[in-house]
Design an enzyme around this catalytic site. Structure first.
Site, PDB file in Angstrom:
ATOM      1  N   SER A 239       0.853  -1.185   0.000  1.00  0.00           N
ATOM      2  CA  SER A 239       0.000   0.000   0.000  1.00  0.00           C
ATOM      3  C   SER A 239       0.890   1.237   0.000  1.00  0.00           C
ATOM      4  O   SER A 239       2.113   1.133   0.016  1.00  0.00           O
ATOM      5  CB  SER A 239      -0.874   0.010   1.250  1.00  0.00           C
ATOM      6  OG  SER A 239      -0.059   0.299   2.370  1.00  0.00           O
ATOM      7  N   LYS A 240       0.245   2.382   0.001  1.00  0.00           N
ATOM      8  CA  LYS A 240       0.986   3.648  -0.048  1.00  0.00           C
ATOM      9  C   LYS A 240       2.024   3.781   1.059  1.00  0.00           C
ATOM     10  O   LYS A 240       3.015   4.470   0.913  1.00  0.00           O
ATOM     11  CB  LYS A 240       0.014   4.819   0.042  1.00  0.00           C
ATOM     12  CG  LYS A 240      -0.611   5.128  -1.287  1.00  0.00           C
ATOM     13  CD  LYS A 240      -1.241   6.502  -1.232  1.00  0.00           C
ATOM     14  CE  LYS A 240      -2.129   6.689  -2.438  1.00  0.00           C
ATOM     15  NZ  LYS A 240      -3.278   7.494  -2.178  1.00  0.00           N
ATOM     16  N   ARG A 241       1.735   3.137   2.170  1.00  0.00           N
ATOM     17  CA  ARG A 241       2.685   3.181   3.293  1.00  0.00           C
ATOM     18  C   ARG A 241       4.080   2.731   2.862  1.00  0.00           C
ATOM     19  O   ARG A 241       5.085   3.123   3.418  1.00  0.00           O
ATOM     20  CB  ARG A 241       2.236   2.216   4.403  1.00  0.00           C
ATOM     21  CG  ARG A 241       1.350   2.791   5.442  1.00  0.00           C
ATOM     22  CD  ARG A 241       1.037   1.742   6.489  1.00  0.00           C
ATOM     23  NE  ARG A 241       0.548   0.493   5.928  1.00  0.00           N
ATOM     24  CZ  ARG A 241       1.193  -0.656   5.947  1.00  0.00           C
ATOM     25  NH1 ARG A 241       2.384  -0.740   6.500  1.00  0.00           N
ATOM     26  NH2 ARG A 241       0.652  -1.744   5.419  1.00  0.00           N
TER      27      ARG A 241
END
Ligand code: GLU
Length: 470
Positions: A239-241
């Protein structure tokens, strides 16, 4: 049978690396089998689909050069066709109108859940329901077979069987007349003659339902291959994390499409222990059987390694084509310096990304008036004045500004002053680049050009003199 695959993204966001890998596998499978590849935009979710996302997907596909033979098709442009198929199904008795109210369905679901059962429609309207007003709203449901099971041989995972009892009667058309997601996919795969559906494993649960509808329509059932997910390097869903997830963000960060594609093909597929695959090699070697069932973890270091490999080994004009974007992005006016091909030749060895390459190349195109603090302190000291002036004189005398002549001038300076090359080279480097690091000096000066190099030497000597006076 001619192989035909498709990539069918929902335009609710950018093209992320997971989607890009699915697209790549689907594309490779088609190319490997001399088949065709279709691009289909699944934009029926009007609330979540946006024109920007469509643009972002097309940009990503174009940047990766995953060309399609047909499409892009848009589901929103096919509503008439879906309605026709629904009508045919009602006629054939493979679908029916369901008048059950939301209240009834909600109550039923609650009751089933309270009993620990899987919520499912009980089929009240399946055999005709007359207890409704003539103009009462209705949905249309598919008459899923009640007995038996659906078996399909997943091309990656092997045989999968689901009992029809597990599946309830899927809504194929909503009360407002709009078709539902699974139904559109079925009609499209049928109409478009798709032979192999390669898609994310999050769609495994849809597959038996889709197969049942296809069978009810008398349509051929394609083969299915469900690709596992991509995890971040911490083992959690990517994910963007984890940093970049959008394909175009990789472009922005300075990756070459060749590197990202090579990285993505290896992320879940292998051919012996080979790591580097050219596009023709991928096409030649790719098979679905060699795709891994298990989830794969993203590894930025490996991507960097591949990117560096491609920056070094692709033809310089190919790399230069992509570098151009980064030069513009970093506001570098490339008309005032060496060609990008030449720049790639000299700087390519030293960087992992094109963004770094651009950022480290400013001095080839722009003059500067400040030296990097540490480098100046160390190398632009009074003792450097004489070597700089002598090397400047020798460089000025060169009739041909060739790498070899420049090299000889630097060597001759060191010889004449009876000092090591470093005593000339380091001050010279800081003088012409403003910093303590650059490719080899002869190449660097050659690219910077004679006039500019001599002017920068003047500037460095002035700096030394002024500093000594202060
Ligand atoms: N539109 C779906 C998605 O973006 C893919 C559907 C399919 O490939 O069948 O996840």
């Amino acid at each position: 049978m001619k192989v035909k695959t498709r990539f069918a993204p929902s335009p609710t966001g950018y093209l992320h690396v997971g989607g890009a890998r699915t697209a790549l596998y689907s594309w490779l499978f088609a190319r490997h089998n001399q088949g065709e590849f279709v691009l289909r935009i699944e934009d029926t979710d009007l609330e979540r689909s946006t024109p920007e996302a469509i643009e972002a997907i097309l940009d990503g596909m174009n940047w990766l050069e995953l060309g399609w033979d047909e499409g892009p098709y848009y589901q929103t442009k096919r509503f008439d066709r879906y309605r026709d198929v629904v009508a045919q199904m009602l006629e054939a008795g493979t679908a029916y109108k369901c008048y059950c109210s939301i209240e009834r369905l909600d109550a039923m679901r609650e009751e089933q859940m309270a009993k620990g059962e899987k919520p499912r429609y009980d089929g009240k309207c399946r055999h005709g329901n007359t207890e409704h007003a003539a103009d009462a709203p209705y949905v249309i449901r598919f008459k899923n077979p009640e007995e038996g099971s659906v078996i399909f041989d997943d091309q990656i995972r092997g045989p999968i069987e689901i009992g029809n009892k597990e599946l309830d009667d899927l809504i194929i058309q909503r009360t407002d007349g709009s078709p539902t997601y699974n139904f559109c996919v079925v009609v499209d795969d049928w109409d478009m003659g798709i032979t192999h559906v390669v898609r994310g494993e999050d769609h495994i649960n849809n597959t038996p339902r889709q197969i049942n509808i296809l069978k009810a329509l008398g349509a051929p059932v394609p083969l299915y291959a469900h690709v596992s997910m991509i995890l971040g390097d911490d083992g959690k869903k990517l994910s963007k994390r984890h940093g970049a997830v959008s394909v175009m963000q990789y472009r922005d960060e300075g990756y070459l499409p060749e590197a990202l594609l090579n990285y993505l093909v290896r992320l879940g597929w292998s051919h012996g222990d080979q790591e580097v695959f050219s596009m023709p090699e991928m096409i030649e070697l790719f098979t679905l059987e060699a795709v891994n069932k298990a989830a794969s973890a993203f590894n930025t270091e490996k991507l960097n390694w591949l990117n560096n490999h491609y920056i070094r080994t692709l033809p310089a004009e190919e790399v230069a084509k992509h570098l151009e974007w980064h030069m513009a992005d970093q506001q570098l006016d490339t008309s005032k310096g060496p060609s990008l091909e030449a720049l790639v030749g000299v700087m390519g060895e030293r960087v992992n990304t094109l963004r770094e390459l651009a950022a480290q190349s400013r001095y080839f195109y722009e003059d500067f008036s400040d030296f990097e603090e540490g480098a100046a302190k160390k190398h632009l000291r009074p003792v450097a004045q004489e070597p700089l002036q002598l090397v400047q004189k020798k460089l000025a005398e060169l009739a041909d500004w060739t790498v070899e002549a420049i090299h000889n001038a630097i060597q001759a300076t060191a010889d004449e002053l009876e000092v090591g090359m470093g005593k000339v080279g380091m001050p010279l480097r800081v003088a012409v680049t403003g910093a303590g690091q650059s490719p080899s000096l002869d190449l660097t000066l050659h690219l910077i050009g004679k006039e500019r190099s001599l002017a920068r030497l003047d500037q460095a000597v002035d700096f030394i003199v002024k500093r000594a006076a202060d």
